[in-house]
Design a protein around this motif. Structure first.
Motif, mmCIF file in Angstrom:
data_model
loop_
_atom_site.group_PDB
_atom_site.id
_atom_site.type_symbol
_atom_site.label_atom_id
_atom_site.label_comp_id
_atom_site.label_asym_id
_atom_site.label_seq_id
_atom_site.Cartn_x
_atom_site.Cartn_y
_atom_site.Cartn_z
ATOM 1 N N GLU A 1 1.360 -5.123 6.380
ATOM 2 C CA GLU A 1 1.284 -4.038 5.413
ATOM 3 C C GLU A 1 2.692 -3.636 5.000
ATOM 4 O O GLU A 1 3.557 -3.445 5.846
ATOM 5 C CB GLU A 1 0.552 -2.841 6.014
ATOM 6 C CG GLU A 1 0.357 -1.712 5.033
ATOM 7 C CD GLU A 1 -0.533 -0.604 5.575
ATOM 8 O OE1 GLU A 1 -0.707 0.385 4.859
ATOM 9 O OE2 GLU A 1 -1.044 -0.718 6.707
ATOM 10 N N VAL A 2 2.906 -3.528 3.694
ATOM 11 C CA VAL A 2 4.191 -3.108 3.152
ATOM 12 C C VAL A 2 3.958 -1.787 2.425
ATOM 13 O O VAL A 2 3.253 -1.738 1.417
ATOM 14 C CB VAL A 2 4.767 -4.171 2.185
ATOM 15 C CG1 VAL A 2 6.106 -3.706 1.630
ATOM 16 C CG2 VAL A 2 4.891 -5.518 2.871
ATOM 17 N N ARG A 3 4.520 -0.711 2.974
ATOM 18 C CA ARG A 3 4.332 0.622 2.410
ATOM 19 C C ARG A 3 5.381 0.857 1.317
ATOM 20 O O ARG A 3 6.548 1.096 1.612
ATOM 21 C CB ARG A 3 4.469 1.671 3.516
ATOM 22 C CG ARG A 3 3.340 1.699 4.523
ATOM 23 C CD ARG A 3 2.174 2.536 4.044
ATOM 24 N NE ARG A 3 2.594 3.892 3.729
ATOM 25 C CZ ARG A 3 2.701 4.878 4.626
ATOM 26 N NH1 ARG A 3 2.382 4.663 5.883
ATOM 27 N NH2 ARG A 3 3.110 6.079 4.248
ATOM 28 N N ILE A 4 4.946 0.801 0.064
ATOM 29 C CA ILE A 4 5.895 0.974 -1.035
ATOM 30 C C ILE A 4 6.275 2.433 -1.248
ATOM 31 O O ILE A 4 7.248 2.724 -1.933
ATOM 32 C CB ILE A 4 5.377 0.351 -2.347
ATOM 33 C CG1 ILE A 4 4.129 1.083 -2.855
ATOM 34 C CG2 ILE A 4 5.111 -1.133 -2.157
ATOM 35 C CD1 ILE A 4 3.777 0.753 -4.281
ATOM 36 N N SER B 1 0.050 -0.719 -9.517
ATOM 37 C CA SER B 1 -0.938 -0.033 -8.685
ATOM 38 C C SER B 1 -1.050 -0.690 -7.310
ATOM 39 O O SER B 1 -0.661 -1.835 -7.126
ATOM 40 C CB SER B 1 -2.303 -0.073 -9.377
ATOM 41 O OG SER B 1 -2.712 -1.414 -9.572
ATOM 42 N N VAL B 2 -1.571 0.078 -6.348
ATOM 43 C CA VAL B 2 -1.835 -0.451 -5.019
ATOM 44 C C VAL B 2 -3.325 -0.328 -4.733
ATOM 45 O O VAL B 2 -3.991 0.506 -5.340
ATOM 46 C CB VAL B 2 -1.019 0.287 -3.921
ATOM 47 C CG1 VAL B 2 0.438 -0.076 -3.992
ATOM 48 C CG2 VAL B 2 -1.220 1.783 -3.981
ATOM 49 N N PRO B 3 -3.862 -1.155 -3.856
ATOM 50 C CA PRO B 3 -3.147 -2.193 -3.129
ATOM 51 C C PRO B 3 -2.899 -3.416 -4.009
ATOM 52 O O PRO B 3 -3.601 -3.619 -4.991
ATOM 53 C CB PRO B 3 -4.119 -2.551 -1.996
ATOM 54 C CG PRO B 3 -5.472 -2.344 -2.608
ATOM 55 C CD PRO B 3 -5.294 -1.131 -3.505
ATOM 56 N N GLN B 4 -1.905 -4.185 -3.639
ATOM 57 C CA GLN B 4 -1.715 -5.526 -4.185
ATOM 58 C C GLN B 4 -1.773 -6.458 -2.983
ATOM 59 O O GLN B 4 -1.046 -6.273 -2.012
ATOM 60 C CB GLN B 4 -0.393 -5.660 -4.942
ATOM 61 C CG GLN B 4 -0.360 -4.908 -6.259
ATOM 62 C CD GLN B 4 -1.467 -5.305 -7.218
ATOM 63 O OE1 GLN B 4 -1.788 -6.479 -7.361
ATOM 64 N NE2 GLN B 4 -2.076 -4.328 -7.857
ATOM 65 N N ASP C 1 9.477 2.725 0.875
ATOM 66 C CA ASP C 1 10.605 1.844 0.561
ATOM 67 C C ASP C 1 10.576 1.451 -0.923
ATOM 68 O O ASP C 1 9.856 0.531 -1.307
ATOM 69 C CB ASP C 1 10.535 0.594 1.445
ATOM 70 C CG ASP C 1 11.784 -0.257 1.341
ATOM 71 O OD1 ASP C 1 12.564 -0.089 0.371
ATOM 72 O OD2 ASP C 1 11.987 -1.101 2.223
ATOM 73 N N PRO C 2 11.341 2.173 -1.755
ATOM 74 C CA PRO C 2 11.351 1.876 -3.195
ATOM 75 C C PRO C 2 11.735 0.436 -3.522
ATOM 76 O O PRO C 2 11.253 -0.122 -4.506
ATOM 77 C CB PRO C 2 12.376 2.861 -3.764
ATOM 78 C CG PRO C 2 12.486 3.947 -2.748
ATOM 79 C CD PRO C 2 12.192 3.318 -1.424
ATOM 80 N N ALA C 3 12.564 -0.189 -2.699
ATOM 81 C CA ALA C 3 12.952 -1.581 -2.949
ATOM 82 C C ALA C 3 11.737 -2.501 -2.814
ATOM 83 O O ALA C 3 11.589 -3.461 -3.576
ATOM 84 C CB ALA C 3 14.060 -2.008 -1.985
ATOM 85 N N GLU C 4 10.865 -2.204 -1.856
ATOM 86 C CA GLU C 4 9.643 -3.007 -1.688
ATOM 87 C C GLU C 4 8.704 -2.813 -2.869
ATOM 88 O O GLU C 4 8.015 -3.733 -3.285
ATOM 89 C CB GLU C 4 8.933 -2.654 -0.374
ATOM 90 C CG GLU C 4 9.655 -3.128 0.863
ATOM 91 C CD GLU C 4 9.756 -4.652 0.981
ATOM 92 O OE1 GLU C 4 8.992 -5.390 0.319
ATOM 93 O OE2 GLU C 4 10.616 -5.103 1.743
ATOM 94 N N SER D 1 0.814 -1.204 0.000
ATOM 95 C CA SER D 1 0.000 0.000 0.000
ATOM 96 C C SER D 1 0.852 1.260 0.000
ATOM 97 O O SER D 1 2.080 1.197 0.090
ATOM 98 C CB SER D 1 -0.911 0.010 1.229
ATOM 99 O OG SER D 1 -0.135 0.202 2.399
ATOM 100 N N THR D 2 0.151 2.409 -0.090
ATOM 101 C CA THR D 2 0.764 3.719 0.097
ATOM 102 C C THR D 2 -0.091 4.499 1.088
ATOM 103 O O THR D 2 -1.210 4.096 1.407
ATOM 104 C CB THR D 2 0.853 4.515 -1.227
ATOM 105 O OG1 THR D 2 -0.467 4.756 -1.698
ATOM 106 C CG2 THR D 2 1.665 3.789 -2.274
ATOM 107 N N ALA D 3 0.419 5.642 1.540
ATOM 108 C CA ALA D 3 -0.288 6.442 2.540
ATOM 109 C C ALA D 3 -1.593 7.012 1.998
ATOM 110 O O ALA D 3 -2.597 7.037 2.698
ATOM 111 C CB ALA D 3 0.609 7.570 3.035
#
Length: 95
Positions: free
Chosen positions: A39-42, A60-63, A45-48, A16-18
């Motif tokens: 939850e992984v905030r992309i 796109s998010v969410p995935q 963290d660009p690597a995520e 996800s993103t904010a």
């Protein structure tokens, strides 16, 4: 035989993103089902983000992933729910 112990539920991962209304909707839906997730905030963290794109083949998010199964985005998850296939997946069964 599966490596998942009998009765064990697969881990849910939500990328996800904010500022993502569909991410919020997905989390609210999962919460209403009594689920927990990682939850992984992309956006932090660009690597995520790169990992998510490699795993989901989408930007796109969410995935959403249930175990190793790529569910897709919020609309995909709701479609799976309406088809009666999400709950068995959450319970550790296949779709």
């Amino acid at each position: 035989m599966s490596d998942t112990p009998q009765g064990a539920t697969p881990e849910i991962t939500l990328y996800s993103t904010a500022i993502c209304p569909y991410c919020v909707a997905a989390k609210n839906f999962l919460k209403s089902k009594g689920q927990t997730w990682t939850e992984v905030r992309i956006d932090l963290d660009p690597a995520e983000r790169e990992k998510m794109i490699a795993k989901a083949n989408r930007t796109s998010v969410p995935q959403i992933f249930v175990g190793d199964v790529h569910v897709g985005g919020y609309d995909d998850m709701i479609a799976l729910h309406r088809a009666g296939k999400l709950e068995p997946l959450l319970a550790g069964g296949a779709t």
